[in-house]
Design an enzyme around this catalytic site. Sequence first.
Site, PDB file in Angstrom:
ATOM      1  N   ARG A   1       0.810  -1.203   0.000  1.00  0.00           N
ATOM      2  CA  ARG A   1       0.000   0.000   0.000  1.00  0.00           C
ATOM      3  C   ARG A   1       0.852   1.266   0.000  1.00  0.00           C
ATOM      4  O   ARG A   1       0.481   2.296  -0.557  1.00  0.00           O
ATOM      5  CB  ARG A   1      -0.899  -0.023   1.241  1.00  0.00           C
ATOM      6  CG  ARG A   1      -1.962   1.035   1.265  1.00  0.00           C
ATOM      7  CD  ARG A   1      -2.890   0.772   2.446  1.00  0.00           C
ATOM      8  NE  ARG A   1      -3.237   2.004   3.100  1.00  0.00           N
ATOM      9  CZ  ARG A   1      -3.122   2.249   4.394  1.00  0.00           C
ATOM     10  NH1 ARG A   1      -2.653   1.319   5.192  1.00  0.00           N
ATOM     11  NH2 ARG A   1      -3.474   3.398   4.894  1.00  0.00           N
TER      12      ARG A   1
ATOM     13  N   HIS B   1       0.339   4.786  -2.091  1.00  0.00           N
ATOM     14  CA  HIS B   1       0.204   6.080  -1.442  1.00  0.00           C
ATOM     15  C   HIS B   1       1.336   7.030  -1.830  1.00  0.00           C
ATOM     16  O   HIS B   1       1.141   8.245  -1.806  1.00  0.00           O
ATOM     17  CB  HIS B   1       0.132   5.893   0.074  1.00  0.00           C
ATOM     18  CG  HIS B   1      -1.208   5.424   0.534  1.00  0.00           C
ATOM     19  ND1 HIS B   1      -1.828   5.911   1.664  1.00  0.00           N
ATOM     20  CD2 HIS B   1      -2.066   4.520   0.002  1.00  0.00           C
ATOM     21  CE1 HIS B   1      -3.010   5.319   1.805  1.00  0.00           C
ATOM     22  NE2 HIS B   1      -3.157   4.460   0.813  1.00  0.00           N
TER      23      HIS B   1
ATOM     24  N   ASN C   1      -2.526   8.221   5.946  1.00  0.00           N
ATOM     25  CA  ASN C   1      -1.245   7.502   6.013  1.00  0.00           C
ATOM     26  C   ASN C   1      -0.858   7.067   7.421  1.00  0.00           C
ATOM     27  O   ASN C   1       0.173   6.402   7.597  1.00  0.00           O
ATOM     28  CB  ASN C   1      -0.126   8.373   5.426  1.00  0.00           C
ATOM     29  CG  ASN C   1      -0.186   8.441   3.912  1.00  0.00           C
ATOM     30  OD1 ASN C   1      -0.640   7.500   3.258  1.00  0.00           O
ATOM     31  ND2 ASN C   1       0.252   9.557   3.350  1.00  0.00           N
TER      32      ASN C   1
ATOM     33  N   HIS D   1      -6.758  -5.326  -2.232  1.00  0.00           N
ATOM     34  CA  HIS D   1      -7.458  -5.432  -0.950  1.00  0.00           C
ATOM     35  C   HIS D   1      -7.643  -6.886  -0.523  1.00  0.00           C
ATOM     36  O   HIS D   1      -8.284  -7.148   0.488  1.00  0.00           O
ATOM     37  CB  HIS D   1      -8.831  -4.764  -1.051  1.00  0.00           C
ATOM     38  CG  HIS D   1      -8.765  -3.281  -1.163  1.00  0.00           C
ATOM     39  ND1 HIS D   1      -9.878  -2.480  -1.086  1.00  0.00           N
ATOM     40  CD2 HIS D   1      -7.728  -2.423  -1.355  1.00  0.00           C
ATOM     41  CE1 HIS D   1      -9.541  -1.207  -1.227  1.00  0.00           C
ATOM     42  NE2 HIS D   1      -8.231  -1.156  -1.392  1.00  0.00           N
ATOM     43  N   THR D   2      -7.110  -7.801  -1.284  1.00  0.00           N
ATOM     44  CA  THR D   2      -7.183  -9.207  -0.897  1.00  0.00           C
ATOM     45  C   THR D   2      -6.295  -9.504   0.317  1.00  0.00           C
ATOM     46  O   THR D   2      -6.410 -10.567   0.922  1.00  0.00           O
ATOM     47  CB  THR D   2      -6.765 -10.120  -2.065  1.00  0.00           C
ATOM     48  OG1 THR D   2      -6.907 -11.487  -1.676  1.00  0.00           O
ATOM     49  CG2 THR D   2      -5.314  -9.906  -2.470  1.00  0.00           C
TER      50      THR D   2
END
Length: 340
Positions: free
Chosen positions: A79, A83, A110, A208-209
């Site tokens: 992630r 970001h 964050n 998102h798994t």
Amino acid sequence: MHVSKTSDELAHDRGMLSAERSTDLSTLIFLAFASDLANGQGLKVGFYEQTCPNVEAIVKKTIDQVISVAPTLAAPLLRMHFHDCFVRGCEGSVLLNSPTKQAEKDAIPNLSLRGFQIIDKVKTRVEKECPGVVSCADIVALVARDVTAAIKGPYWEVETGRRDGTVSILIEALTNLLPPFANITTLKSGFKRRGLSVKDLVVLSGGHTIGISHCSSFNNRLYNFTGKGDTDPTLDPNYIARLKMTCKPGDQNSIVEMDPGSFKTFDEDYFKLVSKRRGLFQSDAALLDDSETKTYVKLHTTTHGTTFFKDFGVSMVKMGRIGVLTGMAGEIRKVCTKVN
């Protein structure tokens, strides 16, 4: 992207404020990114072949060691790349520290990122091998690939050659990261602005798994969706009942698995959950509100020999080209948390 903020972790996830900027600025950003994508931005696979030939082996060895003992760090490290890229482009600004807590990493979206110390560990080992050569931005990109592969996910060739930015501003993270409550229109426009397609949107949402989310990112869907003490009608009522067992009204801190049962393993289960109306975020549910994203979701719930792993690698490479600094732009940071 989204990614869970991709979990609360890629992606996920995504911020607490709207991602929309003014139309003029959005257009300028999109044109700049589109131009970057068109000319390849000076990135290439094997950029360090002559100057630091062992860099990828060093990153992989370090990440394999970390994930073997702390597999839950995979999601936030994946992630982190999302970001970074969605704010100022993929130039390592998410890593910078601010003595007054005004850097990107201090923004609400964050605060749930973890694993900065792992990036520092990798950077230290790379610097020992070839000082002043490999950027922190490239390390973030390589780590994202290697943590994914380490939890049985896809492997892709990472283009390198990024240089590091020198600016990191909290408010830019608030305005550029896509929030977990984004609708399909906001998601599509946010990706388009960065030169990414509708397919990239749904593919990267598949990140998102893995990972976990804090109740605060979806609590309104359980208790006060329209301000009348109601639940989100697009969320499966049986799933709502299960979530309420963990997330009480106003709960900000409890956590749930993004992909219950396999949140430490990169697989296609995310799409099965979304198709059953069990995507944790409104931005997950939104994938059923567009014909193209819905078709992709449904495809990967019914077919064997799915293309998701291959697609994910392709989309990650595209995302890794957003707004990069190359050539003489930026710098190669000696320490990832501060400018030289």
